[in-house]
Enzyme design. Structure first.
Site, PDB file in Angstrom:
ATOM      1  N   HIS A  67      14.225 -40.215  -4.379  1.00  0.00           N
ATOM      2  CA  HIS A  67      12.871 -40.764  -4.196  1.00  0.00           C
ATOM      3  C   HIS A  67      12.924 -42.118  -3.479  1.00  0.00           C
ATOM      4  O   HIS A  67      12.098 -42.406  -2.620  1.00  0.00           O
ATOM      5  CB  HIS A  67      12.178 -40.966  -5.553  1.00  0.00           C
ATOM      6  CG  HIS A  67      12.041 -39.730  -6.375  1.00  0.00           C
ATOM      7  ND1 HIS A  67      12.767 -39.505  -7.519  1.00  0.00           N
ATOM      8  CD2 HIS A  67      11.256 -38.626  -6.222  1.00  0.00           C
ATOM      9  CE1 HIS A  67      12.433 -38.348  -8.047  1.00  0.00           C
ATOM     10  NE2 HIS A  67      11.525 -37.781  -7.277  1.00  0.00           N
ATOM     11  N   GLN A 127      14.094 -33.266   2.199  1.00  0.00           N
ATOM     12  CA  GLN A 127      14.664 -32.006   2.678  1.00  0.00           C
ATOM     13  C   GLN A 127      15.252 -31.196   1.517  1.00  0.00           C
ATOM     14  O   GLN A 127      15.384 -29.983   1.596  1.00  0.00           O
ATOM     15  CB  GLN A 127      15.744 -32.309   3.728  1.00  0.00           C
ATOM     16  CG  GLN A 127      16.510 -31.112   4.257  1.00  0.00           C
ATOM     17  CD  GLN A 127      15.621 -30.083   4.938  1.00  0.00           C
ATOM     18  OE1 GLN A 127      14.589 -30.427   5.516  1.00  0.00           O
ATOM     19  NE2 GLN A 127      15.998 -28.812   4.853  1.00  0.00           N
ATOM     20  N   LYS A 128      15.571 -31.886   0.432  1.00  0.00           N
ATOM     21  CA  LYS A 128      16.110 -31.198  -0.758  1.00  0.00           C
ATOM     22  C   LYS A 128      15.209 -30.027  -1.152  1.00  0.00           C
ATOM     23  O   LYS A 128      15.672 -28.960  -1.491  1.00  0.00           O
ATOM     24  CB  LYS A 128      16.221 -32.206  -1.889  1.00  0.00           C
ATOM     25  CG  LYS A 128      16.119 -31.649  -3.239  1.00  0.00           C
ATOM     26  CD  LYS A 128      17.337 -31.868  -4.046  1.00  0.00           C
ATOM     27  CE  LYS A 128      17.304 -31.038  -5.282  1.00  0.00           C
ATOM     28  NZ  LYS A 128      15.997 -31.026  -5.934  1.00  0.00           N
ATOM     29  N   SER A 164      16.174 -34.943 -10.780  1.00  0.00           N
ATOM     30  CA  SER A 164      15.878 -35.337 -12.164  1.00  0.00           C
ATOM     31  C   SER A 164      16.371 -34.275 -13.146  1.00  0.00           C
ATOM     32  O   SER A 164      16.526 -34.539 -14.326  1.00  0.00           O
ATOM     33  CB  SER A 164      14.383 -35.582 -12.332  1.00  0.00           C
ATOM     34  OG  SER A 164      13.663 -34.594 -11.648  1.00  0.00           O
TER      35      SER A 164
HETATM   36  P1  AMP Z   1       9.732 -34.590  -7.276  1.00  0.00           P
HETATM   37  O1  AMP Z   1       9.500 -35.855  -8.014  1.00  0.00           O
HETATM   38  O2  AMP Z   1      10.879 -33.780  -7.794  1.00  0.00           O
HETATM   39  O3  AMP Z   1       8.468 -33.778  -7.075  1.00  0.00           O
HETATM   40  O4  AMP Z   1      10.171 -35.017  -5.800  1.00  0.00           O
HETATM   41  C1  AMP Z   1       9.386 -35.879  -5.041  1.00  0.00           C
HETATM   42  C2  AMP Z   1       9.937 -35.924  -3.639  1.00  0.00           C
HETATM   43  O5  AMP Z   1      11.271 -36.414  -3.668  1.00  0.00           O
HETATM   44  C3  AMP Z   1       9.987 -34.551  -2.966  1.00  0.00           C
HETATM   45  O6  AMP Z   1       9.545 -34.695  -1.623  1.00  0.00           O
HETATM   46  C4  AMP Z   1      11.442 -34.198  -3.033  1.00  0.00           C
HETATM   47  O7  AMP Z   1      11.855 -33.353  -1.983  1.00  0.00           O
HETATM   48  C5  AMP Z   1      12.084 -35.568  -2.896  1.00  0.00           C
HETATM   49  N1  AMP Z   1      13.464 -35.550  -3.390  1.00  0.00           N
HETATM   50  C6  AMP Z   1      13.883 -35.166  -4.615  1.00  0.00           C
HETATM   51  N2  AMP Z   1      15.235 -35.226  -4.695  1.00  0.00           N
HETATM   52  C7  AMP Z   1      15.675 -35.668  -3.498  1.00  0.00           C
HETATM   53  C8  AMP Z   1      16.949 -35.935  -2.938  1.00  0.00           C
HETATM   54  N3  AMP Z   1      18.068 -35.771  -3.649  1.00  0.00           N
HETATM   55  N4  AMP Z   1      17.020 -36.373  -1.668  1.00  0.00           N
HETATM   56  C9  AMP Z   1      15.883 -36.548  -0.929  1.00  0.00           C
HETATM   57  N5  AMP Z   1      14.651 -36.315  -1.391  1.00  0.00           N
HETATM   58  C10 AMP Z   1      14.538 -35.880  -2.657  1.00  0.00           C
END
Ligand code: AMP
Length: 282
Positions: A37, A148-149, A186
């Site tokens: 993030h 991109q994950k 997470s």
């Molecule tokens: P989330 O909180 O899991 O919904 O993720 C929020 C954003 O963070 C999304 O756009 C995910 O793709 C990005 N994200 C989560 N993990 C990674 C990572 N390891 N590298 C890059 N972006 C990430």
């Protein structure tokens, strides 16, 4: 930095920030913020002048068997991290703010929501697209930053933005990894020590595919079976899917060619992990 719960106050704070042509950057998250993030927030800080981060565990993207109550919510640490990174607004609405009445209007992006994670998570991308559309309407950013994950999520959001002529640009940032290659998530906190060790095999399998492609192998079935060999070393890994698809349309490819997305999902214990690489193949 302001931490705001309501849509009304968020709209007012952003309206105040916009004059003078200041560009608004937006990073949607579900909180439990980590280096992945942070990389999005840093990109937003570099590319825009006023950065909004949302922290919202969106109920409409969780399936009936996915435990939303167990999702980590270290809210104070998240706010501190945002403050340190120079975020301007943390928008942290309650579910009642976002869904004050029964939601009966949905964004259904077709085709690209069907393969990969769409097969095992029915309704997931409908929830993601709908909440992103709502957040885009509330914040009205110039640019929104995604990782991109979650490759399929980024494709779905880009498709929605293009199809609905939403006036913002979607920026996709590279996957941030641990030293051993595991994509930061997470969900990694649910792994015990042995499972965590085996989780590194996910990226190792993707790298194996890249190695075989560089050596001239193109057949998806061959590449997938090489990846399965690597993943089988991890006795606790239960493969959900390994797919090689066109990076833009997500159509399955019999042979890796052009911009190819190699994506996988696996369960290790209770954690469902995903990872991918994109290769440009001549
Ligand atoms: P989330 O909180 O899991 O919904 O993720 C929020 C954003 O963070 C999304 O756009 C995910 O793709 C990005 N994200 C989560 N993990 C990674 C990572 N390891 N590298 C890059 N972006 C990430």
């Amino acid at each position: 930095m302001e931490v705001i719960e309501t849509i009304k106050k968020t709209r007012a704070a952003i309206a105040k920030a916009r004059p003078g042509g200041r560009t608004i950057g937006f990073v949607p998250t579900m909180g439990a913020l980590h280096e992945g993030h942070f990389s999005l927030i840093k990109a937003a800080k570099e590319q825009t002048e006023f950065v909004v981060v949302s922290i919202f565990v969106n109920p409409t993207q969780f399936g009936p068997n996915e435990d939303i109550d167990k999702y980590p919510r270290p809210f104070e640490a998240d706010v501190k991290a945002c403050e340190k990174l120079g975020v301007d607004i943390v928008f942290a609405p309650t579910a009642e703010q976002m869904y004050p009445q029964e939601n009966i209007t949905w964004i259904n992006v077709e085709k690209v929501t069907e393969p990969l994670c769409g097969k095992n998570r029915p309704g997931h991308f409908r929830g993601v697209a709908t909440v992103c559309a709502k957040l885009f309407n509330i914040i009205q950013p110039d640019k929104a930053f995604f990782g991109q994950k979650d490759a399929q999520q980024a494709v779905v959001i880009k498709q929605m933005v293009a199809d609905l002529n939403l006036p913002l640009e979607i920026i996709v940032c590279p996957t941030v990894r641990e030293k051993d290659g595991l994509a930061i998530s997470s969900r990694n906190r649910y792994l015990d020590a042995e499972q965590r060790k085996q989780a590194a095999l996910l990226y190792a399998a993707l790298q194996e595919a890249e190695l075989f492609i560089n050596a001239g192998q193109r057949k998806s079935s061959e590449l997938i079976s090489q990846m399965e060999k690597i993943l089988r070393i991890g006795k606790r890994i239960k493969i959900e899917y390994i797919s090689i698809v066109d990076a833009k349309t997500l159509d399955e490819l019999d042979e890796a060619k052009g911009s190819s997305l190699i994506a996988l999902a696996a369960k290790i214990g209770t954690a469902r992990l995903i990872d991918n690489i994109v290769l440009d193949i001549e």
